[in-house]
Scaffold this motif. Structure first.
Motif, PDB file in Angstrom:
ATOM      1  N   ALA A   1      33.645  35.691  31.115  1.00 47.96           N
ATOM      2  CA  ALA A   1      34.586  36.452  31.945  1.00 47.96           C
ATOM      3  C   ALA A   1      35.798  35.560  32.119  1.00 47.96           C
ATOM      4  CB  ALA A   1      33.963  36.436  33.368  1.00 47.96           C
TER       5      ALA A   1
ATOM      6  N   GLU B   1      32.330  35.747  37.021  1.00 47.58           N
ATOM      7  CA  GLU B   1      33.647  36.077  37.505  1.00 47.58           C
ATOM      8  C   GLU B   1      34.243  35.509  38.812  1.00 47.58           C
ATOM      9  OE1 GLU B   1      30.810  38.432  36.672  1.00 47.58           O
ATOM     10  OE2 GLU B   1      31.516  40.117  36.348  1.00 47.58           O
ATOM     11  N   PHE B   2      33.145  35.348  39.607  1.00 44.27           N
ATOM     12  CA  PHE B   2      33.339  34.721  41.013  1.00 44.27           C
ATOM     13  C   PHE B   2      34.006  33.357  40.758  1.00 44.27           C
ATOM     14  CE2 PHE B   2      32.517  31.658  44.419  1.00 44.27           C
ATOM     15  CZ  PHE B   2      32.897  32.090  45.408  1.00 44.27           C
TER      16      PHE B   2
ATOM     17  N   GLU C   1      29.195  32.441  29.362  1.00 43.70           N
ATOM     18  CA  GLU C   1      27.816  32.009  29.835  1.00 43.70           C
ATOM     19  C   GLU C   1      26.836  31.973  29.012  1.00 43.70           C
ATOM     20  OE1 GLU C   1      27.792  35.554  32.925  1.00 43.70           O
ATOM     21  OE2 GLU C   1      25.705  36.006  31.390  1.00 43.70           O
TER      22      GLU C   1
ATOM     23  N   LYS D   1      37.599  32.460  39.485  1.00 42.18           N
ATOM     24  CA  LYS D   1      38.464  32.542  40.479  1.00 42.18           C
ATOM     25  C   LYS D   1      38.274  31.287  41.191  1.00 42.18           C
ATOM     26  CE  LYS D   1      40.667  35.059  43.980  1.00 42.18           C
ATOM     27  NZ  LYS D   1      40.977  34.225  44.744  1.00 42.18           N
TER      28      LYS D   1
ATOM     29  N   THR E   1      28.815  34.571  40.632  1.00 41.77           N
ATOM     30  CA  THR E   1      28.553  35.235  39.361  1.00 41.77           C
ATOM     31  C   THR E   1      29.593  34.406  38.540  1.00 41.77           C
ATOM     32  OG1 THR E   1      30.480  36.645  39.904  1.00 41.77           O
ATOM     33  CG2 THR E   1      28.100  37.461  40.530  1.00 41.77           C
TER      34      THR E   1
ATOM     35  N   PHE F   1      21.270  43.017  39.917  1.00 36.25           N
ATOM     36  CA  PHE F   1      21.145  41.929  39.245  1.00 36.25           C
ATOM     37  C   PHE F   1      19.624  41.967  38.636  1.00 36.25           C
ATOM     38  CE2 PHE F   1      24.634  40.856  42.224  1.00 36.25           C
ATOM     39  CZ  PHE F   1      25.383  40.331  41.122  1.00 36.25           C
TER      40      PHE F   1
ATOM     41  N   ASN G   1      27.677  35.921  46.102  1.00 34.08           N
ATOM     42  CA  ASN G   1      27.039  35.816  44.731  1.00 34.08           C
ATOM     43  C   ASN G   1      27.953  34.962  43.884  1.00 34.08           C
ATOM     44  OD1 ASN G   1      24.717  37.140  44.924  1.00 34.08           O
ATOM     45  ND2 ASN G   1      25.729  39.089  44.822  1.00 34.08           N
TER      46      ASN G   1
END
Lengths: 133, 133, 133, 133, 133, 133
Positions: free
Chosen positions: A126, A85-86, A120, A89, A83, A21, A81
């Motif tokens: 994402a 993407e995280f 973002e 979900k 993120t 990162f 993390n």
């Protein structure tokens, strides 16, 4: 396949663990613009996938606990993390639960899947798409 | 399915062969705004599809040979119409190769597919999506 | 009056002091998308306000110290609320200084003013416009 | 899979029947920005999915009967709620018919599906995607 | 000069009188996306032009009487064409009144002007800017 | 001050002379998305700045000679760099002439100024604003 999609946003702080990162390992932040798409094979008797007003409310309920927060301080996210993407979900799973609970104003059985897109910035985003059940 | 998508652009000249293209048979040009989406079933241990910085770098590597060029003069494109659709596959194939070569910072096996969207104006775009292997 | 405008972004954490800010008094964050417009009465001999590549570089120099930072920790911002409005002037003042120093590739005398627009989400932004001298 | 997508818009009045719709049960209106994506496995010999000019014309033919209309007054829509979702399918079905009729300048057999996205505001949209046959 | 700008939207029906308007003489509708910019020479002690939350609330108060309405039926608009341009001034005048009444959370004296931009589609918009007093 | 703004685009090839331009000295191209804003102190008796349909037509007349062209081959542009900035003034001057000729459907005297914004990508644009007379 039909979809209806609504948009909202949160403004959060967080940091990431991992050399990958680079400078984003430091505490920084983001405006996340979230598009939540509810996907179904058929329209209901009113001619909608789900009511757009209800969709907005439930999305807001899922986002409020995140908004104006430092995600690093939230128990729920300990050791992960957070993120982009995280978080797609995370939002998906909460909305899928709302669908299964019948909180979207239409039986979860009649909905197929949910797709969450999080932008973002003007150059990066994402998404996550998965069935409701 | 997860995806992470980054954006860049090129400014090129080209012309098309075929009556279908009308005035676009003459030498003209375009700003192509390219969105490259990397799609995977799972996140890696850092919580990302692939590193967004790495995604940007590899996309830039693929685009640099096109930027500020007259595509009609490029050997590689001899005898083909460098339409927006054609270029979506061109970018896709180079990024898929980068994935297979492990140049995206994650094994190509762990990635599923790549989707390239190219906007040629505020009212027209094309995309191409295909598995990496 | 001519203008040329370039775009970049930063991802920062910060908090605000003052009841006015409600939940934004907590540590949170933002993606700030920054548009920097350089305004002049005339074009130079090349036919530009200033070189767009140079504009991008100087904007990046001004933004890098902010990017991936917690603004609350920066000496420079001690005791101030780093609101979107405040940051528009911060970026403006640094770019105006660059103009006066001749770092924009054209004499600052030939430039008229600078306008900084910062979008904090898809529904809110701020701007600041002022002469260079 | 390849796609080419074009954009147009209509400005219509309508009202909805059903408690679900709250204030939208009253006569109101919308600008619908319509993106029509034509999807195919292969490009034709010119290197396109279909000609973008032809795509624009056929989309305009489908939209003209709706533009500047009160949809409540149209026989065709009697007894249905002309929701954004409903209209995505309406536009889809007319474009799919045009494809089957060979009016898109390429045999309908060579096209796979059509996806219609209708944005009703900066924060809400719907889409419908289905095979041509 | 500083500005802070917030965005909201309304969905209305209306018709126009006058040959100039062609097909728009019929009852039709629009989604109007409204950007309201509040402009001031200085920031207040909190470092803002006005509180963005307050700006959103007051804009919503001005827009609610229009939303989901047929403007042709509103007494207030009898005998006028509720064009996009006309509505920019309508929204402006109501927000300027709110400023003079101190309902923006900062004395109207400290604000300079208001600029209202209304987008009626992805290809057309109007704006109106005038001093508060 | 009122304004009404319409959008169109052209796709052109060109090259620049001057070290300043680096790789853009080679023949390349651009999609230019052009916003033309017509600015007036008052609305006409119909409640508009000028008719939006007429604005679109006149803008199209000005842009058609540029569209799908290599600007390097146009006599009119011999010896000049057809930069984004340069083209903002080119479009402005032709629209101002149309205003003075009464071709905008309203006397040029009743219009104040014209502002042309040209976006060359998602991260760069230029504008030119000047009185009509």
């Amino acid at each position: 396949m039909f979809a209806v999609e609504v948009r909202d946003h949160v403004m959060i702080a967080h940091s990431f663990k991992g050399d990958l990162f680079g400078p984003a390992q430091a505490l920084h932040g983001a405006t996340f613009v979230i598009d939540a798409a509810f996907i179904a094979k058929t329209l209901d008797k009113n001619g909608v996938v789900i009511d757009i007003g209800r969709a907005n409310e439930v999305l807001k309920e899922v986002l409020t606990p995140l908004n104006y927060k430092n995600l690093d301080d939230m128990k729920e996210f300990e050791g992960v993390n957070t993120t982009t993407e995280f978080l797609t979900k995370h939002v998906h799973d909460h909305l899928a639960q709302a669908a299964r609970d019948g909180r979207l104003g239409r039986s979860g059985d009649e909905l197929d899947s949910i797709r969450i897109t999080i932008s973002e910035s003007h150059v990066a985003r994402a998404w996550y798409e998965a069935p409701i059940d």
